[in-house]
Design a protein around this motif. Structure first.
Motif, PDB file in Angstrom:
ATOM      1  N   VAL A 210       0.841  -1.193   0.000  1.00 32.30           N
ATOM      2  CA  VAL A 210       0.000   0.000   0.000  1.00 32.30           C
ATOM      3  C   VAL A 210       0.877   1.245   0.000  1.00 32.30           C
ATOM      4  O   VAL A 210       0.615   2.215  -0.731  1.00 32.30           O
ATOM      5  N   THR A 211       1.929   1.214   0.810  1.00 37.58           N
ATOM      6  CA  THR A 211       2.870   2.345   0.836  1.00 37.58           C
ATOM      7  C   THR A 211       3.519   2.544  -0.525  1.00 37.58           C
ATOM      8  O   THR A 211       3.677   3.684  -1.003  1.00 37.58           O
ATOM      9  N   ALA A 212       3.887   1.449  -1.177  1.00 33.45           N
ATOM     10  CA  ALA A 212       4.496   1.547  -2.507  1.00 33.45           C
ATOM     11  C   ALA A 212       3.505   2.098  -3.530  1.00 33.45           C
ATOM     12  O   ALA A 212       3.876   2.905  -4.391  1.00 33.45           O
ATOM     13  N   ALA A 213       2.263   1.697  -3.441  1.00 33.62           N
ATOM     14  CA  ALA A 213       1.253   2.208  -4.364  1.00 33.62           C
ATOM     15  C   ALA A 213       1.034   3.701  -4.158  1.00 33.62           C
ATOM     16  O   ALA A 213       0.871   4.458  -5.128  1.00 33.62           O
ATOM     17  N   LEU A 214       1.013   4.137  -2.899  1.00 31.02           N
ATOM     18  CA  LEU A 214       0.885   5.566  -2.613  1.00 31.02           C
ATOM     19  C   LEU A 214       2.074   6.341  -3.176  1.00 31.02           C
ATOM     20  O   LEU A 214       1.912   7.423  -3.760  1.00 31.02           O
ATOM     21  N   ALA A 215       3.282   5.794  -2.991  1.00 27.04           N
ATOM     22  CA  ALA A 215       4.479   6.464  -3.498  1.00 27.04           C
ATOM     23  C   ALA A 215       4.467   6.545  -5.018  1.00 27.04           C
ATOM     24  O   ALA A 215       5.018   7.489  -5.609  1.00 27.04           O
ATOM     25  N   ALA A 216       3.830   5.572  -5.671  1.00 24.57           N
ATOM     26  CA  ALA A 216       3.757   5.567  -7.136  1.00 24.57           C
ATOM     27  C   ALA A 216       2.652   6.471  -7.655  1.00 24.57           C
ATOM     28  O   ALA A 216       2.490   6.604  -8.866  1.00 24.57           O
ATOM     29  N   GLY A 217       1.885   7.087  -6.745  1.00 21.88           N
ATOM     30  CA  GLY A 217       0.836   8.011  -7.155  1.00 21.88           C
ATOM     31  C   GLY A 217      -0.494   7.351  -7.463  1.00 21.88           C
ATOM     32  O   GLY A 217      -1.330   7.941  -8.166  1.00 21.88           O
ATOM     33  N   ALA A 218      -0.730   6.145  -6.956  1.00 20.12           N
ATOM     34  CA  ALA A 218      -1.996   5.454  -7.217  1.00 20.12           C
ATOM     35  C   ALA A 218      -3.147   6.193  -6.540  1.00 20.12           C
ATOM     36  O   ALA A 218      -3.004   6.733  -5.439  1.00 20.12           O
ATOM     37  N   SER A 219      -4.273   6.218  -7.178  1.00 20.71           N
ATOM     38  CA  SER A 219      -5.450   6.880  -6.631  1.00 20.71           C
ATOM     39  C   SER A 219      -6.094   6.018  -5.542  1.00 20.71           C
ATOM     40  O   SER A 219      -5.820   4.822  -5.426  1.00 20.71           O
ATOM     41  N   THR A 220      -6.967   6.650  -4.766  1.00 22.49           N
ATOM     42  CA  THR A 220      -7.639   5.927  -3.687  1.00 22.49           C
ATOM     43  C   THR A 220      -8.472   4.763  -4.215  1.00 22.49           C
ATOM     44  O   THR A 220      -8.389   3.650  -3.674  1.00 22.49           O
ATOM     45  N   PRO A 221      -9.307   4.944  -5.257  1.00 24.70           N
ATOM     46  CA  PRO A 221     -10.050   3.783  -5.774  1.00 24.70           C
ATOM     47  C   PRO A 221      -9.152   2.637  -6.228  1.00 24.70           C
ATOM     48  O   PRO A 221      -9.486   1.466  -6.024  1.00 24.70           O
ATOM     49  N   ARG A 222      -8.011   2.962  -6.831  1.00 22.75           N
ATOM     50  CA  ARG A 222      -7.102   1.900  -7.292  1.00 22.75           C
ATOM     51  C   ARG A 222      -6.529   1.136  -6.109  1.00 22.75           C
ATOM     52  O   ARG A 222      -6.459  -0.101  -6.120  1.00 22.75           O
TER      53      ARG A 222
END
Length: 317
Positions: A210-222
């Motif tokens: 989840v932290t990696a997805a946030l760092a990659a700029g993933a949106s909340t729905p994704r």
């Protein structure tokens, strides 16, 4: 060269390979296989009721009332000469429609979505969703259905009749009682699933992926639906499976009390029609037939849920 280097890289299991492994584990459990077979037979008969039922659910033969099992009527007939096997198959159709649609609308659509949002977003969103869950959970479902049944059923049937006239159909008004029962069971069936999903998401929201997805700029729905949802899917499968049994029992109870489905056979209605000391003494098959079918269905669903818990639980693999 070390032993680990000589062995080469570990194989990566694809989602398809994991599903095949789970299916193999289930196939090695006789209880799970028998439970699945019973569920498939009862639900499958309900789904194919127009084809497999020996007769229509209201076809009666007054010359053969309250007869026991025979070659003409394998499970006997009721007090109006209606074939009990046919009535049971059509009742299975009612249970299938109500249980599957209620779990899909209440458990999946509402429970999973709201639980994911509450656990991931936290703060005001979590507070509002959980307070709503507590409100819905605290209201007696039976009392609410009685109120809705008394105040809205006639109006909903009028709307259904208007839609029949507008569209040229002849079936919409007949399913008004389905609509009411589905709405109530869906609205009051989501809090348990939402709480379960929320508790799991609260534990997963700080995970590395989840932290990696946030760092990659993933949106909340994704993040919510593509990263968190798959990681709670095993628990959801078990919870939703058991919910099918609970909803089926709720539908039977409502129909038994006369506030459930109208104009279509249900197991609760069959039991209600068979209740009576004289019937139990002289014609026990009237209550044994629906009782056996609903008991076998709910027991099989619960047994399957237990087996899925063992198969899908990471600690028991």
């Amino acid at each position: 060269m070390s032993v680990f280097e000589a062995a080469g890289p570990l194989p990566i299991q694809t989602p398809t390979a994991r599903r095949v492994r789970v299916l193999r584990r289930i196939a090695r459990r006789p209880v799970a296989v028998i439970a699945i077979a019973v569920i498939v037979v009862i639900y499958g008969a309900g789904l194919l009721a127009p084809i497999v039922a020996p007769s229509g659910f209201n076809e009666s033969d007054l010359l053969h009332r309250n007869e026991g099992p025979s070659w003409d009527h394998l499970l006997g007939t009721d007090n109006l000469g209606r074939d009990l096997l046919s009535r049971a198959i059509w009742s299975a159709q009612t249970t299938l429609v109500i249980s599957v649609l209620s779990v899909a609308a209440g458990g999946l659509a509402l429970g999973v979505t709201l639980g994911l949002l509450a656990g991931y977003l936290r703060g005001p969103v979590d507070y509002v969703i959980m307070r709503l869950a507590e409100i819905f959970h605290s209201v007696p479902t039976l009392l609410l259905l009685l109120i809705i049944n008394a105040s809205l059923r006639d109006r909903v049937e009028e709307w259904g009749q208007s839609l029949d006239n507008l569209t040229g159909q002849e079936w919409i008004a007949d399913y008004a009682s389905y609509f009411l029962v589905l709405v109530v069971l869906s609205l009051f069936g989501w809090p348990g699933i939402a709480r379960l999903v929320r508790s799991q998401v609260l534990a997963l929201r700080q995970s590395e992926y989840v932290t990696a997805a946030l760092a990659a700029g993933a949106s909340t729905p994704r993040i919510v639906f593509q990263h968190l949802l798959p990681n709670v899917s095993n628990l959801l499968i078990v919870a939703l499976t058991i919910s099918l049994g609970s909803v089926a029992l709720a539908e039977v109870g409502l129909s038994f009390l006369g506030i459930g489905i109208r104009d279509h056979p249900t197991f609760g209605l069959m039991i209600s029609e068979a209740v009576g000391l004289s019937n139990v003494r002289e014609h026990p098959h009237l209550i044994l037939v629906p009782g056996f079918f609903i008991s076998a269905l709910v027991l099989s669903i619960n047994l399957l849920g237990d087996q899925l818990t063992d198969v899908l639980s990471p600690r028991r693999r």
